[in-house]
Design an enzyme around this catalytic site. Structure first.
Site, PDB file in Angstrom:
ATOM      1  N   GLU A 138       1.738  -0.459  -4.868  1.00 43.99           N
ATOM      2  CA  GLU A 138       0.765   0.573  -5.255  1.00 43.99           C
ATOM      3  C   GLU A 138       1.546   1.881  -5.377  1.00 43.99           C
ATOM      4  O   GLU A 138       1.948   2.465  -4.379  1.00 43.99           O
ATOM      5  CB  GLU A 138      -0.338   0.712  -4.198  1.00 43.99           C
ATOM      6  CG  GLU A 138      -1.424   1.668  -4.651  1.00 43.99           C
ATOM      7  CD  GLU A 138      -2.149   2.392  -3.510  1.00 43.99           C
ATOM      8  OE1 GLU A 138      -3.243   2.908  -3.755  1.00 43.99           O
ATOM      9  OE2 GLU A 138      -1.608   2.470  -2.389  1.00 43.99           O
ATOM     10  N   ASP A 163       0.830  -1.207   0.000  1.00 45.90           N
ATOM     11  CA  ASP A 163       0.000   0.000   0.000  1.00 45.90           C
ATOM     12  C   ASP A 163       0.865   1.258   0.000  1.00 45.90           C
ATOM     13  O   ASP A 163       1.882   1.323   0.701  1.00 45.90           O
ATOM     14  CB  ASP A 163      -0.874  -0.020   1.265  1.00 45.90           C
ATOM     15  CG  ASP A 163      -1.909   1.079   1.283  1.00 45.90           C
ATOM     16  OD1 ASP A 163      -2.939   0.925   0.608  1.00 45.90           O
ATOM     17  OD2 ASP A 163      -1.677   2.104   1.964  1.00 45.90           O
TER      18      ASP A 163
END
Ligand code: NOJ
Length: 544
Positions: free
Chosen positions: A272, A221
């Site tokens: 990401e 993330d």
């Protein structure tokens, strides 16, 4: 968008360098994102869970996906729907237990499906023991694991910086003892100090924890945000950014790569990385760093042949430069579902351009989403499917305000609940087989025709289209060709071949176009008009 498009010249046909090579799975996988809260409810509390996923593994097997990416399932106060993790080595009771997670990993593997878990290294929950200890005592050593700083101004009551957060709010919160702590997202998500060795050790140990349990990949993330400039400069044009894409972040991923490489099998690290500059993006994919990263260029791109072609070229060139596979993403749990996006007049997506509530032609959006499925599943590289894409779900823009929990809602006036609505599995009314009780977010009554059950036996359904496309992706040798080359058919038609034997044609013009010479029609996203492809329709062709 027309103006922008007209200013650009159609490029000449060009051959693009390989980004898939028939190598490890992550180079060409179809990866299905499960958002556990909304996939299926196994225990009747209105919230999705591991039991629900296990019960519906057959859906994913029949769809033909290669891997599941599981959005966070760890214990969390859910201030940001689980992206505020209190313990990375356990499962939140709302989703089940660690034992059930281990069983799911085994069952997925038995069904031929790999598992990717989501790790959130930039921040943790304010309920994590480290932050609780840091908050309890200004002299606690745990303060060093975060970004605690005195405030500016005479009384220290001004924030240490004026940085704007990723949710468009302020980035510092003051504690009772007068210090401030940094949070690029919500206050319940304090940023970790990645200059501290204990933070690095802890996350390497967390990677091992999940690799030891057999997971095949890690989704990382907010991968570009970890490092901060400790001198805390303001964000200014023409000076290095204080927290986005600092050079030191690459050392973190080199260390992570050493961890993943120490395991057998092809364990993958997938970042990401939201990054406008493709060269900086590609840095994350150097051979000793991440295996792959999400490419959001196409996701934000308008339904426009020239802009999409440019986006595809940009993506392939950036990845080819470092030998990494491209990735293709149309939707995820953060963005407006693409059936809705493509049904609007402005078909772009960005967090800064809130189009909520603007008119949507769902029929048009669905037609384009079908064509986009054939586009994204035939480009070289790995393709991501967000749960519900395969059912053609649209954004639920009618979520009542009192059911809005997303921290983005208060700060940006755009909540992400509309793309996180529980899936419709069966039946004629909500909860559509998702649960036995009222689901945690309302499902549109019109989803009656979109349940997995309703679509299963219908050859013209979105589900059937996805199943056929994924099956062909495996079976059709042309789709294993590493290279693609553009075919110049028409300025408003995207057409490309994969080797000599396969072509995809996406008609983005307002009129039908003739099918090019071919051996056989493999798949069409909608009905053809004799030997012509109607607008907003795509075909897969086996070529002579
Ligand atoms: C990206 C995730 O996809 C999003 O859902 C989350 O809010 C932020 N990172 C913060 O973790």
């Amino acid at each position: 968008m027309k103006g922008a498009r007209n200013q650009r010249n159609i490029r000449r046909k060009q051959v693009l360098v390989s980004t898939t090579d028939g190598g490890p799975w992550w180079r060409s996988a179809v990866i299905y994102q499960v958002y556990p809260r909304s996939f299926a409810d196994g225990n009747g509390d209105g919230v999705g869970d591991i039991g629900g996923i296990r019960a519906h593994l057959g859906h994913l097997r029949d769809l033909g996906v290669d891997a599941i990416w599981m959005s966070p399932w760890y214990p969390s106060p859910m201030a940001d729907a689980g992206y505020d993790v209190a313990d990375f080595r356990d499962i939140d009771p709302v989703f089940g237990s660690l034992t059930e997670a281990e069983t799911l990993i085994e069952e997925a593997h038995a069904a031929g499906i790999r598992m990717i878990v989501d790790i959130v290294p930039n921040h943790i929950s304010s309920e994590h023991p480290w932050f609780k200890a840091a908050l309890a005592d200004p002299d606690a050593p745990e303060r060093e694991l975060f970004w605690f700083r005195p405030g500016r101004g005479e009384n220290g009551d001004e924030m240490p910086t004026d940085w704007r957060g990723e949710f468009d709010g302020t980035t510092w919160t003051r504690t009772a003892d007068g210090q401030w702590y940094l949070h690029l997202f919500a206050p319940e998500q304090p940023d970790l100090n990645w200059d501290h060795p204990k933070v690095r050790e802890e996350f390497e140990s967390i990677l091992r924890f999940w690799f030891d349990r057999g997971v095949d990949g890690i989704r990382i993330d907010s991968a570009a945000l970890l490092l901060k400039d400790p001198s805390l400069p303001e964000v200014m044009a023409d000076t290095p950014h204080p927290f986005h894409d600092l050079d030191g972040v690459h050392d973190v991923y080199r260390a992570w790569r050493r961890v993943s490489d120490s395991y057998d099998g092809d364990r993958a690290l997938i970042g990401e990385v939201w990054m406008p500059e493709v060269e900086r993006f590609a840095n994350y994919l150097r051979p000793d760093e991440l295996h792959a990263a999400f490419n959001f260029d196409l996701l934000g791109c308008a339904w426009d042949p020239v802009l999409m072609r440019e986006s595809i070229d940009r993506t392939l060139h950036a990845h080819a430069a470092v030998g990494a596979p491209a990735t293709w993403v149309l939707s995820n749990h953060d963005v407006t579902r693409h059936v809705t996006r493509y049904g609007r007049e402005d078909t772009t997506f960005s967090f800064d351009n809130n189009l909520d509530g603007t008119p949507v032609d769902l029929e048009l959006g669905t037609r384009r989403a079908r064509a986009a499925a054939l586009l994204s599943l035939s480009l070289p590289g790995a393709t991501y499917i967000y749960q519900g894409d395969e059912l053609g779900l649209w954004e639920n823009e009618a979520i009542p305000e009192d059911q809005r929990q997303d921290p983005m809602w208060a700060r940006r006036g755009h909540g992400r609940e509309g793309c996180r609505v529980p899936l419709p599995w069966s039946g004629d009314e909500s909860p559509f087989g998702f649960s036995t009780v009222t689901p945690w977010l309302p499902q549109p009554a019109d989803w009656k025709g979109l349940t997995a059950q309703a679509q299963s036996g219908d050859p013209s359904s979105m589900l059937s289209l996805y199943r056929s496309a994924i099956a062909l992706r495996r079976a059709e040798p042309g789709l294993h060709e590493p290279a693609m080359a553009w075919i110049d058919l028409h300025p408003e038609v995207l057409a490309y071949c994969r080797g000599a034997a396969f072509a995809c044609v996406v008609n983005m013009s307002g009129a039908s176009v003739a099918l090019p010479d071919h051996e056989s029609l493999l798949l069409a996203s909608g009905p053809l008009d004799g030997d012509r492809i109607p607008p907003d329709t795509a075909v897969w062709l086996r070529m002579r």
